[in-house]
Design a protein around this motif. Sequence first.
Motif, short mmCIF file in Angstrom:
data_model
loop_
_atom_site.label_atom_id
_atom_site.label_comp_id
_atom_site.label_asym_id
_atom_site.label_seq_id
_atom_site.Cartn_x
_atom_site.Cartn_y
_atom_site.Cartn_z
N THR A 63 0.29 2.10 10.68
CA THR A 63 -0.24 1.52 9.46
C THR A 63 -2.11 0.77 9.79
O THR A 63 -3.24 0.98 8.97
N GLY A 64 -2.36 0.23 10.83
CA GLY A 64 -3.45 -0.55 10.88
C GLY A 64 -3.35 -1.84 9.88
O GLY A 64 -4.32 -2.33 10.52
N ARG A 65 -1.96 -2.34 9.48
CA ARG A 65 -1.46 -3.60 8.57
C ARG A 65 -0.74 -4.16 9.37
O ARG A 65 0.03 -4.32 9.91
N TRP A 66 -1.07 -5.34 9.62
CA TRP A 66 -0.37 -6.29 10.12
C TRP A 66 -0.02 -7.72 9.00
O TRP A 66 0.38 -8.73 9.83
N SER A 67 -0.52 -7.79 7.17
CA SER A 67 0.31 -8.64 6.43
C SER A 67 0.64 -7.44 5.48
O SER A 67 0.17 -6.43 5.86
N PHE A 68 1.76 -7.97 5.02
CA PHE A 68 2.23 -7.24 3.85
C PHE A 68 2.78 -8.34 3.04
O PHE A 68 3.18 -9.55 3.39
N LEU A 69 3.98 -7.92 2.34
CA LEU A 69 4.60 -8.87 0.96
C LEU A 69 5.60 -8.73 1.46
O LEU A 69 6.36 -7.75 2.50
N GLU A 82 -4.82 -12.82 16.29
CA GLU A 82 -6.01 -12.15 15.18
C GLU A 82 -6.34 -11.45 15.46
O GLU A 82 -6.72 -10.06 14.80
N THR A 83 -7.32 -12.18 16.17
CA THR A 83 -8.65 -10.88 16.78
C THR A 83 -8.40 -9.38 17.06
O THR A 83 -8.66 -8.05 16.56
N ALA A 84 -7.80 -9.57 17.95
CA ALA A 84 -6.82 -8.18 18.44
C ALA A 84 -6.46 -6.81 17.16
O ALA A 84 -6.56 -6.08 17.01
N GLN A 85 -5.44 -7.44 16.27
CA GLN A 85 -5.21 -7.13 15.60
C GLN A 85 -6.49 -7.08 13.81
O GLN A 85 -5.83 -6.38 13.08
N GLY A 86 -7.14 -7.36 13.68
CA GLY A 86 -8.08 -7.33 12.95
C GLY A 86 -7.32 -7.66 11.18
O GLY A 86 -7.06 -7.22 9.98
N VAL A 87 -6.38 -9.54 11.52
CA VAL A 87 -5.66 -9.89 10.52
C VAL A 87 -6.50 -11.10 11.16
O VAL A 87 -6.77 -12.18 11.89
N ARG A 88 -6.09 -12.08 9.63
CA ARG A 88 -6.23 -13.35 9.79
C ARG A 88 -5.34 -14.23 9.32
O ARG A 88 -5.04 -13.59 7.63
N VAL A 89 -4.21 -15.36 9.42
CA VAL A 89 -3.77 -15.90 8.74
C VAL A 89 -3.85 -17.31 8.01
O VAL A 89 -5.20 -17.96 8.11
N GLY A 90 -4.06 -17.63 6.81
CA GLY A 90 -4.67 -18.11 5.88
C GLY A 90 -3.69 -18.76 4.74
O GLY A 90 -2.24 -18.59 5.05
N PRO A 91 -4.07 -20.11 4.48
CA PRO A 91 -2.54 -21.05 3.37
C PRO A 91 -1.95 -19.89 3.07
O PRO A 91 -2.60 -19.21 1.54
N GLY A 92 -1.15 -20.47 2.91
CA GLY A 92 0.77 -20.70 2.02
C GLY A 92 1.12 -19.22 3.20
O GLY A 92 2.68 -17.98 2.22
N GLU A 114 11.23 -4.91 15.77
CA GLU A 114 11.33 -4.20 16.60
C GLU A 114 11.37 -2.33 15.20
O GLU A 114 11.06 -1.44 15.94
N GLU A 115 11.67 -3.26 14.34
CA GLU A 115 11.73 -1.78 13.18
C GLU A 115 9.64 -2.05 12.65
O GLU A 115 8.85 -0.57 11.67
N LEU A 116 9.44 -3.03 12.33
CA LEU A 116 8.20 -3.68 12.06
C LEU A 116 6.85 -2.67 12.46
O LEU A 116 6.28 -2.67 12.09
N ALA A 117 7.28 -3.83 13.90
CA ALA A 117 6.14 -3.83 14.64
C ALA A 117 5.31 -2.53 14.75
O ALA A 117 4.22 -1.90 14.76
N PRO A 118 6.20 -1.20 14.82
CA PRO A 118 5.65 0.01 15.09
C PRO A 118 4.56 1.05 14.05
O PRO A 118 3.81 1.13 14.06
N VAL A 119 5.36 0.34 12.25
CA VAL A 119 4.87 0.16 11.06
C VAL A 119 3.59 -0.23 11.05
O VAL A 119 2.70 0.27 11.02
N CYS A 120 3.72 -1.09 11.63
CA CYS A 120 1.96 -2.04 11.60
C CYS A 120 1.49 -1.39 12.32
O CYS A 120 0.16 -1.97 11.83
N ALA A 121 2.05 -1.25 12.94
CA ALA A 121 0.73 -0.10 14.65
C ALA A 121 0.19 1.02 13.77
O ALA A 121 -1.10 1.34 13.88
N ARG A 137 0.07 -1.37 0.27
CA ARG A 137 -0.36 -0.18 -0.28
C ARG A 137 0.82 1.42 0.15
O ARG A 137 0.29 1.85 -0.98
N TYR A 138 1.91 1.06 1.08
CA TYR A 138 2.85 2.93 1.01
C TYR A 138 3.90 2.35 0.11
O TYR A 138 5.05 3.72 0.01
N GLY A 139 4.20 1.58 -0.49
CA GLY A 139 6.06 1.15 -0.58
C GLY A 139 7.00 1.37 0.15
O GLY A 139 8.13 2.08 -0.09
#
Length: 317
Positions: free
Chosen positions: A289-295, A187-197, A280-287, A57-59
């Motif tokens: 942006t509100g996005r806990w999934s990424f490429l 998953e519930t707290a972060q609004g994300v669901r782990v899926g196949p692959g 420790e660099e990724l978690a603050p960015v996820c928080a 989403r943000y590059g």
Amino acid sequence: MTSAGPGPAAGRMDEREFRVLHKRLRDAAWTEGETNPRGALDHLTPERVVAAATEVRYGRTVSLAAPIEIRPGPDNPDPACHWMTGPVSAGGRPEGLQFATDRFAMNVHGDADSHLDALCHVLFEGRLHAGVSADSVTGEGAHALTLDLVANGIVGRGVLLDIPRLRGVAWLEPGEAVTADDLTAAETAQGVRVGPGDVLFVRVGHRRRRSRHGAWNAAQERAGLHPLALEFLADRDVAVLGGDGNNDAAPSPVEGIDFPVHVLAMQAMGVHLLDYLQFEELAPVCAETGRWSFLCVIAPIRLPAATGSPVNPIAVL
């Protein structure tokens, strides 16, 4: 966020219970006589790689690797060596072209540096994943389930589940174990669901504790997943598992079995592991942006017949 969580002694298993779990997960992942050299990477199909690209989403790119350690410490008594091999000058100002060159050597598997475990890394009861004989690993190198399986890299949808955030603490203390219920609650707290692959990353806060209090003997005490949490991975068809610790809690929660998560994930299920990453660099960015999934892009070195590789996974948000 919640503040309660299982303590160090929660969820003890005896060896019989572990072996029942091992057989259940193995039989679900592999059928006797079936040739399955890629293990759980089969869940990461081309279609899922294409879908993972839509996570951007943000590059923004974030490294999930810690700097390689070159000084000894309680968790790294035999660190990597790095030395300059050129230029070599007797002094003065050299004329013309020169190149600065260097060399390094390291133990791939340890308790400090970020690395990927190839499926030939874990042998249990004389077998590797998919019933491959332990005889395939020799003094000259491994001859099956090697790093060659991921020579073209691993690209897919990464998901970070932050367990200290869930429990309302800075980090999990050494010896604490992450349960399947923790993963579901995160998953519930972060609004994300782990899926196949998916490439599942589980943060226990190991790196944050280490930076705050200094290194300790992580071989003896560390936070990690409880063996029963591997049922969560099996249910969701996770392709790869990565943690900011060893993925295994220590002391082992299983009587008589060390590294039960390594045994279950790699030898039974064929799931590649990434150990001692840093989030420790990724978690603050996820928080933020509100996005806990990424490429996620993982590119190990191409070393034939190897049991693992130093690695620098990149999250692209």
